[in-house]
Design a protein around this motif. Sequence first.
Motif, short mmCIF file in Angstrom:
data_model
loop_
_atom_site.label_atom_id
_atom_site.label_comp_id
_atom_site.label_asym_id
_atom_site.label_seq_id
_atom_site.Cartn_x
_atom_site.Cartn_y
_atom_site.Cartn_z
N ALA A 230 0.85 -1.19 0.00
CA ALA A 230 0.00 0.00 0.00
C ALA A 230 0.89 1.23 0.00
CB ALA A 230 -0.94 0.00 1.20
N LYS A 231 1.37 1.61 -1.15
CA LYS A 231 2.33 2.70 -1.27
C LYS A 231 1.73 3.97 -1.86
CE LYS A 231 6.07 -0.58 -1.90
NZ LYS A 231 7.08 -1.09 -2.79
N GLY A 232 0.46 3.93 -2.22
CA GLY A 232 -0.17 5.07 -2.86
C GLY A 232 -0.38 6.24 -1.92
N GLY B 58 1.50 1.10 -8.56
CA GLY B 58 1.98 -0.24 -8.88
C GLY B 58 2.43 -0.97 -7.64
N GLY B 59 2.03 -2.23 -7.53
CA GLY B 59 2.39 -3.05 -6.37
C GLY B 59 1.34 -3.06 -5.28
N ASP B 60 0.38 -2.13 -5.31
CA ASP B 60 -0.68 -2.12 -4.30
C ASP B 60 -1.58 -3.34 -4.45
OD1 ASP B 60 -0.07 0.24 -2.99
OD2 ASP B 60 -1.58 1.45 -4.02
N ILE C 270 -7.26 -4.41 -9.36
CA ILE C 270 -7.29 -2.95 -9.22
C ILE C 270 -6.26 -2.38 -10.18
CG2 ILE C 270 -8.20 -2.88 -6.86
CD1 ILE C 270 -5.35 -2.46 -5.85
N TYR C 271 -6.38 -1.10 -10.46
CA TYR C 271 -5.57 -0.48 -11.51
C TYR C 271 -4.74 0.68 -10.98
CZ TYR C 271 -8.90 -3.06 -14.33
OH TYR C 271 -9.66 -4.07 -14.87
N ILE C 272 -3.56 0.85 -11.55
CA ILE C 272 -2.72 2.00 -11.23
C ILE C 272 -3.51 3.28 -11.53
CG2 ILE C 272 -0.63 3.26 -11.90
CD1 ILE C 272 0.67 0.52 -12.42
N ASN C 273 -3.43 4.24 -10.64
CA ASN C 273 -4.14 5.52 -10.69
C ASN C 273 -5.63 5.42 -10.40
OD1 ASN C 273 -1.85 7.10 -11.19
ND2 ASN C 273 -1.96 6.64 -13.37
N GLN C 274 -6.12 4.22 -10.07
CA GLN C 274 -7.52 4.07 -9.67
C GLN C 274 -7.72 4.81 -8.35
OE1 GLN C 274 -8.76 -0.01 -9.44
NE2 GLN C 274 -10.82 0.49 -8.74
#
Length: 83
Positions: free
Chosen positions: A22-24, A39-41, A69-73
């Motif tokens: 959970a790096k977002g 990416g990686g979440d 799930i998607y990057i930038n979602q």
Amino acid sequence: MAINEKELNEVSGGYGPWQQYAKGTYVNYGQYIVYTVVGGDVLSGIAIRFGVTVQQICQWNNIKNPDLIYINQKLTIYPTILR
């Protein structure tokens, strides 16, 4: 009751196993946050970070497949305040 920054940091701050998944980033809107997936979440890491369940995140965001799930979602999350 609105979530203040101190409370949100108590939930999402610090170091733990969630960091790997959970790096977002997130924006605090008081009663909820909007988390941006990177990416990686994975949903389980995001759920741990904010003290909620994967099922809750899926329900709040109408996600049918928790493994997709998607990057930038953008995910709306209502964090649990740990007191």
